[in-house]
Motif scaffolding. Sequence first.
Motif, PDB file in Angstrom:
ATOM      1  N   GLU A 347       0.837  -1.209   0.000  1.00  0.00           N
ATOM      2  CA  GLU A 347       0.000   0.000   0.000  1.00  0.00           C
ATOM      3  C   GLU A 347       0.868   1.254   0.000  1.00  0.00           C
ATOM      4  OE1 GLU A 347      -2.719  -0.090   3.245  1.00  0.00           O
ATOM      5  OE2 GLU A 347      -3.593  -2.023   2.695  1.00  0.00           O
ATOM      6  N   LEU A 348       1.895   1.250   0.851  1.00  0.00           N
ATOM      7  CA  LEU A 348       2.781   2.410   0.928  1.00  0.00           C
ATOM      8  C   LEU A 348       3.566   2.593  -0.367  1.00  0.00           C
ATOM      9  CD1 LEU A 348       4.129   1.916   4.567  1.00  0.00           C
ATOM     10  CD2 LEU A 348       2.388   3.544   3.790  1.00  0.00           C
ATOM     11  N   ALA A 349       4.013   1.465  -0.965  1.00  0.00           N
ATOM     12  CA  ALA A 349       4.763   1.545  -2.220  1.00  0.00           C
ATOM     13  C   ALA A 349       3.892   2.097  -3.345  1.00  0.00           C
ATOM     14  CB  ALA A 349       5.302   0.170  -2.592  1.00  0.00           C
ATOM     15  N   ILE A 350       2.613   1.708  -3.361  1.00  0.00           N
ATOM     16  CA  ILE A 350       1.697   2.213  -4.385  1.00  0.00           C
ATOM     17  C   ILE A 350       1.474   3.716  -4.201  1.00  0.00           C
ATOM     18  CG2 ILE A 350      -0.704   2.115  -5.181  1.00  0.00           C
ATOM     19  CD1 ILE A 350      -0.676  -0.872  -4.600  1.00  0.00           C
ATOM     20  N   GLN A 351       1.289   4.137  -2.936  1.00  0.00           N
ATOM     21  CA  GLN A 351       1.104   5.571  -2.672  1.00  0.00           C
ATOM     22  C   GLN A 351       2.330   6.363  -3.093  1.00  0.00           C
ATOM     23  OE1 GLN A 351       0.119   6.009   1.472  1.00  0.00           O
ATOM     24  NE2 GLN A 351      -1.718   4.723   1.332  1.00  0.00           N
ATOM     25  N   ASN A 352       3.530   5.819  -2.775  1.00  0.00           N
ATOM     26  CA  ASN A 352       4.764   6.505  -3.151  1.00  0.00           C
ATOM     27  C   ASN A 352       4.900   6.586  -4.659  1.00  0.00           C
ATOM     28  OD1 ASN A 352       7.553   7.538  -2.501  1.00  0.00           O
ATOM     29  ND2 ASN A 352       8.100   5.680  -3.656  1.00  0.00           N
ATOM     30  N   TYR A 353       4.552   5.491  -5.343  1.00  0.00           N
ATOM     31  CA  TYR A 353       4.658   5.473  -6.809  1.00  0.00           C
ATOM     32  C   TYR A 353       3.731   6.512  -7.433  1.00  0.00           C
ATOM     33  CZ  TYR A 353       4.157   3.834 -11.605  1.00  0.00           C
ATOM     34  OH  TYR A 353       4.109   3.779 -12.970  1.00  0.00           O
ATOM     35  N   GLU A 354       2.512   6.622  -6.899  1.00  0.00           N
ATOM     36  CA  GLU A 354       1.554   7.579  -7.465  1.00  0.00           C
ATOM     37  C   GLU A 354       2.044   9.012  -7.280  1.00  0.00           C
ATOM     38  OE1 GLU A 354      -2.012   6.543  -5.427  1.00  0.00           O
ATOM     39  OE2 GLU A 354      -2.506   4.878  -6.781  1.00  0.00           O
ATOM     40  N   VAL A 355       2.644   9.283  -6.102  1.00  0.00           N
ATOM     41  CA  VAL A 355       3.158  10.631  -5.855  1.00  0.00           C
ATOM     42  C   VAL A 355       4.311  10.946  -6.796  1.00  0.00           C
ATOM     43  CG1 VAL A 355       4.362  12.084  -4.170  1.00  0.00           C
ATOM     44  CG2 VAL A 355       2.402  10.699  -3.450  1.00  0.00           C
TER      45      VAL A 355
END
Length: 405
Positions: A347-355
């Motif tokens: 979840e955190l990796a996906i959020q970081n990728y989107e940012v």
Amino acid sequence: MFGMAEANSRSILTYDLAEKEAEQAVKVAKNALLPSVDVSLSASYLGDGWIANRNFSDGANASMPHFGNNFALEASQVIYAGGAISNAIEMSKLQLQLAKLDKEKNRQEIRFLLVGNYLELYKLRNQVEVYQKNIEQTKRLLADINAKQNEGLAIRNDITRYELQLKSYELALTQIENSQIIINNQLITVLGLPQGSVIDIDTTILNNMPGMEDEALWQQAAGELSPVLKQAKLGIEHSQINEKIINAERLPSVALVAGDHLDGPITIEVPPINKNFNYWYVGVGVKFNIASTFKTGKKAKLAKLSTLKAIEGEKLLQENIQNDVKAAHVRLAESYTIFDTQKKSLELAIQNYEVINNRYLNELALITEMLDASNSKLSAELQVANAQINILFNYYRLKKATGKL
């Protein structure tokens, strides 16, 4: 896979033959219950006799009928042997049960080997995907840096660093692919598939993950199903029967006997009588080994100690199996915790990728940041899949520890 291994594994075939051998041994042991029948027939040439005084004086030849014949038929049936025969049969039946449990134990080992290799192939497949993506992205990054160097915006050292990284990724990919070949070859050998066959992975197995059951249920199943524990219990029975067989040596054996003899000529007369002499008999025979009264005691004591050792060994084995089940159950629970942690990391990796992706699209982030975020997301996705694979592996390990695989 399990069905193919049953049909083609040489290891399972070996234990199957051992089971059939034990079945035949039971039949052989039962032969002791059948009557024993001996038949003999002979023809001979008899030379002349010689008669003399006791001090060997005045010797003289005595003519003999020269054709001799003998026919004998004897039959016996043991009616009492102190339990030696019946216990020997029980012993062979126990050996048959042990052979069956050896086969079951080997089947569990083969199945766990197959599961381990199959899930390892799944992990290697995921690793190949990670490295292929990294290689692809590193090549894109190299192309971008080369373009910037041509514009005077990058130095040669940056290119060299990423070229080394690319070679490192390619070497790691080669090693992983070689590991796939080795494990694939092990699988097709056990399954009896033709050389060159390739095992594909069913990725849908992660859609149905096993649930957590109470440890007490697994411990109970282990006590009832474990082939190793069953073998230990049979080992106690084996020792107890061996005690009975040894104690039977102190008892007499009784058998019914019958026979018929036809001999000729009659040589116990002087001169010999050139006729056939036939006689028959029936009766009861008793045999007792006097030496057993002072020899068997030591053997009986040794057998008793073997039984006590088997009993203590079974208790120790129970403890070991309980510990194995406990450890496997803890590892299974741990693998669920790891899975939950990896899901949060994803979840955190996906959020970081989107940012980072939004910043990159707005030219506020470098391509290296974008690639790092992409790699982190990809790695997190595969770590989640690997965590699920570990759940399956620990579940099957728990099943093997209980004897349910």
